[in-house]
Design an enzyme around this catalytic site. Structure first.
Site, PDB file in Angstrom:
ATOM      1  N   ASP A 133      -3.359  13.917  21.571  1.00  0.00           N
ATOM      2  CA  ASP A 133      -2.103  13.587  20.895  1.00  0.00           C
ATOM      3  C   ASP A 133      -2.147  14.045  19.450  1.00  0.00           C
ATOM      4  O   ASP A 133      -1.103  14.295  18.838  1.00  0.00           O
ATOM      5  CB  ASP A 133      -1.855  12.079  20.936  1.00  0.00           C
ATOM      6  CG  ASP A 133      -1.318  11.608  22.278  1.00  0.00           C
ATOM      7  OD1 ASP A 133      -1.064  12.455  23.151  1.00  0.00           O
ATOM      8  OD2 ASP A 133      -1.169  10.386  22.450  1.00  0.00           O
TER       9      ASP A 133
ATOM     10  N   TYR B  78      -4.992   4.388   9.307  1.00  0.00           N
ATOM     11  CA  TYR B  78      -4.716   5.048  10.583  1.00  0.00           C
ATOM     12  C   TYR B  78      -6.024   5.422  11.287  1.00  0.00           C
ATOM     13  O   TYR B  78      -6.163   5.290  12.507  1.00  0.00           O
ATOM     14  CB  TYR B  78      -3.857   6.283  10.316  1.00  0.00           C
ATOM     15  CG  TYR B  78      -3.239   6.938  11.529  1.00  0.00           C
ATOM     16  CD1 TYR B  78      -3.328   6.372  12.801  1.00  0.00           C
ATOM     17  CD2 TYR B  78      -2.547   8.142  11.399  1.00  0.00           C
ATOM     18  CE1 TYR B  78      -2.750   6.987  13.897  1.00  0.00           C
ATOM     19  CE2 TYR B  78      -1.963   8.758  12.481  1.00  0.00           C
ATOM     20  CZ  TYR B  78      -2.073   8.184  13.740  1.00  0.00           C
ATOM     21  OH  TYR B  78      -1.506   8.797  14.820  1.00  0.00           O
ATOM     22  N   ASN B  79      -7.008   5.885  10.530  1.00  0.00           N
ATOM     23  CA  ASN B  79      -8.291   6.281  11.101  1.00  0.00           C
ATOM     24  C   ASN B  79      -8.932   5.141  11.903  1.00  0.00           C
ATOM     25  O   ASN B  79      -9.420   5.341  13.021  1.00  0.00           O
ATOM     26  CB  ASN B  79      -9.223   6.722   9.963  1.00  0.00           C
ATOM     27  CG  ASN B  79     -10.641   6.943  10.416  1.00  0.00           C
ATOM     28  OD1 ASN B  79     -10.949   7.908  11.103  1.00  0.00           O
ATOM     29  ND2 ASN B  79     -11.530   6.040  10.023  1.00  0.00           N
TER      30      ASN B  79
ATOM     31  N   GLU C 165      -5.210   9.948   4.437  1.00  0.00           N
ATOM     32  CA  GLU C 165      -5.615  10.858   5.495  1.00  0.00           C
ATOM     33  C   GLU C 165      -4.612  11.995   5.653  1.00  0.00           C
ATOM     34  O   GLU C 165      -3.454  11.892   5.245  1.00  0.00           O
ATOM     35  CB  GLU C 165      -5.766  10.139   6.838  1.00  0.00           C
ATOM     36  CG  GLU C 165      -4.484   9.812   7.567  1.00  0.00           C
ATOM     37  CD  GLU C 165      -3.813   8.543   7.101  1.00  0.00           C
ATOM     38  OE1 GLU C 165      -2.562   8.549   6.979  1.00  0.00           O
ATOM     39  OE2 GLU C 165      -4.496   7.541   6.845  1.00  0.00           O
TER      40      GLU C 165
ATOM     41  N   ASP D 159       0.813  -1.213   0.000  1.00  0.00           N
ATOM     42  CA  ASP D 159       0.000   0.000   0.000  1.00  0.00           C
ATOM     43  C   ASP D 159       0.849   1.267   0.000  1.00  0.00           C
ATOM     44  O   ASP D 159       0.466   2.275  -0.603  1.00  0.00           O
ATOM     45  CB  ASP D 159      -0.921   0.001   1.219  1.00  0.00           C
ATOM     46  CG  ASP D 159      -2.139  -0.889   1.016  1.00  0.00           C
ATOM     47  OD1 ASP D 159      -2.352  -1.370  -0.113  1.00  0.00           O
ATOM     48  OD2 ASP D 159      -2.871  -1.113   1.997  1.00  0.00           O
ATOM     49  N   GLY D 160       1.991   1.218   0.683  1.00  0.00           N
ATOM     50  CA  GLY D 160       2.866   2.385   0.687  1.00  0.00           C
ATOM     51  C   GLY D 160       3.337   2.736  -0.709  1.00  0.00           C
ATOM     52  O   GLY D 160       3.369   3.908  -1.102  1.00  0.00           O
TER      53      GLY D 160
ATOM     54  N   SER E 221      -7.423   2.534  13.189  1.00  0.00           N
ATOM     55  CA  SER E 221      -6.576   2.253  14.357  1.00  0.00           C
ATOM     56  C   SER E 221      -6.843   3.238  15.492  1.00  0.00           C
ATOM     57  O   SER E 221      -6.691   2.902  16.665  1.00  0.00           O
ATOM     58  CB  SER E 221      -5.098   2.316  13.967  1.00  0.00           C
ATOM     59  OG  SER E 221      -4.776   1.323  13.026  1.00  0.00           O
TER      60      SER E 221
ATOM     61  N   ALA F 195     -11.517   5.710   1.321  1.00  0.00           N
ATOM     62  CA  ALA F 195     -10.510   4.698   0.999  1.00  0.00           C
ATOM     63  C   ALA F 195      -9.480   4.558   2.105  1.00  0.00           C
ATOM     64  O   ALA F 195      -8.953   3.469   2.347  1.00  0.00           O
ATOM     65  CB  ALA F 195      -9.825   5.041  -0.322  1.00  0.00           C
TER      66      ALA F 195
END
Length: 257
Positions: A145, A158-159, A116, A45-46, A161, A153
């Site tokens: 934080d 991260y969202n 994101e 994905d990266g 998580s 998508a």
């Protein structure tokens, strides 16, 4: 897609991806991205995000094959029957976020985010952030934080998580999700129309510095960050019908562990 159409193969630097690249180029030839009909990205994905940032402006569809550690945006790697797979592939049209960040020094940086945009504290001290939506202050002070805005998508990354919601493709909704919110303690974020303009103002940025990251592009020491859905940029990802992106997002929501 027919065998006469042109493919640009792009690969990450891992050994597996480079071997697959050599094999596919030997079978099907190679074209430059701007002269190709479709881009085939080999990696995780990266690397897919790198491909979209580098070549998304060409408007060419992108078909990914997983040769990395995470492959949510990728299809399974198989070098056989490539043209048949491309011909049967289902499109998913994605619209990225635009980020415009201003720093303490007065500089302005712009970037796109297909997953994101996240704001994160740079030191041990919590960030203090004001949130405006369409020019109206909705949260005077979020102590946290960090905070992020995710596309549909990107909502499984991260969202998710950070305990944000998974968003269906085509819902015209984005997720605003706090990261370890301290005050308001019970605030869990918001679902917003995709055309909402979000503005974060960093309170006390010298004592409590904050960075902003659009996918992998980081800007340090920001004082204000504006985010909105791009009005003129889209990208099309191609997926095998039996495991398309919508199906993966449903599976993610019904998988435990």
């Amino acid at each position: 897609m027919t065998a006469t159409q042109r493919i640009a193969f792009l690969a990450s630097h891992t050994d597996d991806a480079q071997r697959a690249l050599a094999d596919l180029v030997a079978r099907h030839g190679q074209h430059e991205p701007d002269a190709a009909d479709v881009l085939v990205a080999l990696g995780g994905d990266g690397f897919m995000l790198q491909t979209l940032h580098r070549h998304g402006g060409l408007g060419k569809p992108v078909y990914g094959m997983k040769l990395g550690t995470v492959g949510f945006l990728m299809n399974q790697h198989n070098g056989d029957d490539l043209f048949a797979r491309l011909d049967a592939a289902e499109p998913a049209v994605l619209r990225p976020l635009e980020m415009v960040a201003q720093t303490e020094s007065g500089a302005t940086f712009g970037s796109l985010a297909y997953n994101e945009v996240s704001l994160l504290r740079q030191t041990r001290q919590a960030a203090h952030i004001r949130i405006d939506l369409n020019g109206q202050t909705r949260l005077d002070e979020l102590i946290c934080d960090g905070v992020l805005v995710a596309t549909a998508a990107g909502s499984t990354a991260y969202n998710f998580s950070a305990h944000g919601p998974i968003l269906p493709l085509g819902s015209a909704v984005i997720a605003l999700t706090p990261i370890a919110a301290f005050r308001p303690r019970r605030w869990r974020g918001a679902l917003l129309k995709a055309d909402t303009e979000i503005r974060f103002r960093v309170l006390d940025p010298y004592k409590r510095p904050v960075s902003a990251t659009a996918d992998s592009h980081e800007v340090r020491d920001v004082v204000e960050v504006m985010i909105r859905e791009s009005r003129d940029r889209t990208v099309t990802l191609l997926f095998d019908p039996e495991h398309n992106l919508e199906e993966r997002m449903l599976i993610e929501q019904f998988t435990s562990g």
